[in-house]
Write an enzyme that holds these catalytic residues in place. Structure first.
Site, mmCIF file in Angstrom:
data_model
loop_
_atom_site.group_PDB
_atom_site.id
_atom_site.type_symbol
_atom_site.label_atom_id
_atom_site.label_comp_id
_atom_site.label_asym_id
_atom_site.label_seq_id
_atom_site.Cartn_x
_atom_site.Cartn_y
_atom_site.Cartn_z
ATOM 1 N N GLU A 38 -83.200 -63.652 -129.269
ATOM 2 C CA GLU A 38 -82.145 -63.549 -130.268
ATOM 3 C C GLU A 38 -80.861 -64.266 -129.870
ATOM 4 O OE1 GLU A 38 -79.751 -59.485 -129.802
ATOM 5 O OE2 GLU A 38 -81.907 -59.133 -129.848
ATOM 6 N N HIS A 74 -84.896 -61.911 -135.853
ATOM 7 C CA HIS A 74 -83.852 -60.948 -135.507
ATOM 8 C C HIS A 74 -82.935 -60.789 -136.713
ATOM 9 C CE1 HIS A 74 -79.791 -59.962 -133.825
ATOM 10 N NE2 HIS A 74 -80.511 -59.124 -133.087
#
Length: 376
Positions: A250, A300
């Protein structure tokens, strides 16, 4: 059609906690809305995972490059913005700002074409996807109560992350996971996010491997960010040894940053954030690269309703993406859209089929959280 203006507005007055050791406050800005306007009256919306001061600074740098550009060519325009600002640093706040612009351009393209963005990405493999409710960890009793309340809303997949996990004792870690599993039941998906990108993460590879074994005993679906985010070699070791899937990515930006991680199979599941990596255009390329290397792409989504909408369209266009992250309890997810997100009886979210991103913003809520008034 030409781009005439791009505006940025930071979201405040309700910023959810991030679980960080230097915790953000409700008035802090970490997400910024971006609106792209055109000479034909069509506007598009996007979102950037960064502070509004940084986004506005980036827009001043990018303005000579995007004014007068064709908004119906998002990949080319976004690549132009990246290619001509390499000397500003690749993958930082400029890239985060380009992410929001790119999402807004796909919104415009879909509106003009009369098609949902996912169809323009090559076609829709699915018309609904399972959201997993993403929440911060608490002490076991409080966490169980929170999860039970979310389960009552219809969610059947859950991720718990950050908080005290990995920071106090192995015994507490297991108590947290046991409480979570008891609360969501044996048939629900349960994921655990250690949050090892937090400042001065205290744990190492051996802790991660031992914890992975404990999580597997509770049927945890994946173990996310168990190691500091730049420790490629240890991620490769862990992925090869852990008895459950390892997820991460992420904090990476730009597709080039993902290449060594995917080529070396450091992840079972890669999680780029569409509001960071360069937008829909860049995230689609990362998803293709992941598939070519045998890695699942599950985005994400700890961001905004616009990030969620973009993720849903990406999920519709990616063959093996059957989950999206849903930041539970955030006004930036739940309040910003005119038509609230609704789970069906199977705990699934419909992928918008209206043109563009397929969502309409609640402009009163936008004004409440940004202090700025936009016109539809």
């Amino acid at each position: 059609m030409k781009i005439t203006e791009i505006r940025a507005a930071g979201l405040r007055h309700g910023t959810p906690e991030g679980g960080w050791s230097n915790e953000i406050r409700p008035e802090d800005c970490v997400h910024t809305l971006i609106a792209v306007f055109t000479d034909e009256g069509v506007a598009g919306w996007g979102s950037s995972f960064t502070n509004d001061a940084l986004v506005r600074g980036a827009l001043r740098v990018l303005e000579p490059l995007y004014l007068g550009e064709n908004p119906l060519e998002p990949e080319r325009v976004s690549e132009k913005l990246r290619a001509h600002t390499f000397w500003m640093g690749r993958g930082g706040s400029i890239t985060h700002a380009i992410s929001g612009i790119d999402i807004a351009l796909w919104d415009i393209l879909g509106k003009v074409a009369g098609q949902p963005a996912g169809r323009l990405l090559g076609g829709r493999y699915r018309d609904r996807v399972r959201p997993y409710a993403s929440i911060l960890m608490r002490e076991p009793a409080a966490l169980a109560e929170h999860l039970s309340a979310i389960r009552a809303q219809g969610f059947r997949a859950f991720k718990i992350g950050w908080g005290p996990f990995g920071k106090e004792s192995d015994a507490l870690d297991e108590q947290i996971v046991r409480a979570a599993r008891d609360a969501v039941g044996p048939d629900s998906l349960l994921m655990v996010d250690a949050g090892a990108s937090d400042a001065f993460w205290p744990r190492d590879y051996k802790w991660a491997l031992g914890t992975a074994r404990m999580l597997a005993d509770y049927g945890v679906y994946w173990f996310e960010e168990p190691l500091p985010p730049d420790n490629l070699d240890d991620y490769v070791l862990l992925r090869n040894q852990a008895p459950l899937p390892v997820a991460g990515g992420e904090v990476l930006t730009r597709r080039q940053s993902f290449e060594p991680w995917l080529r070396q199979r450091a992840f079972d599941i890669v999680q780029p954030d569409v509001t960071k990596v360069g937008g829909i255009s860049e995230e689609r390329r990362i998803a293709w690269m992941a598939e070519d290397n045998g890695v699942r792409f599950i985005p994400h989504g700890w961001n905004t309703a616009l990030g969620l909408a973009a993720d849903l369209h990406l999920a519709s266009a990616c063959r093996n993406t059957d989950l999206v992250e849903y930041l539970a309890g955030s006004p930036f997810i739940d309040d910003l859209v005119e038509n609230p997100w609704r789970l069906d009886s199977d705990g699934m979210l419909a992928i918008p089929d209206a043109p563009g991103l397929g969502v309409s913003l609640n402009l009163d809520a936008v004004e409440k959280h940004t202090g700025e008034r936009f016109h539809a």
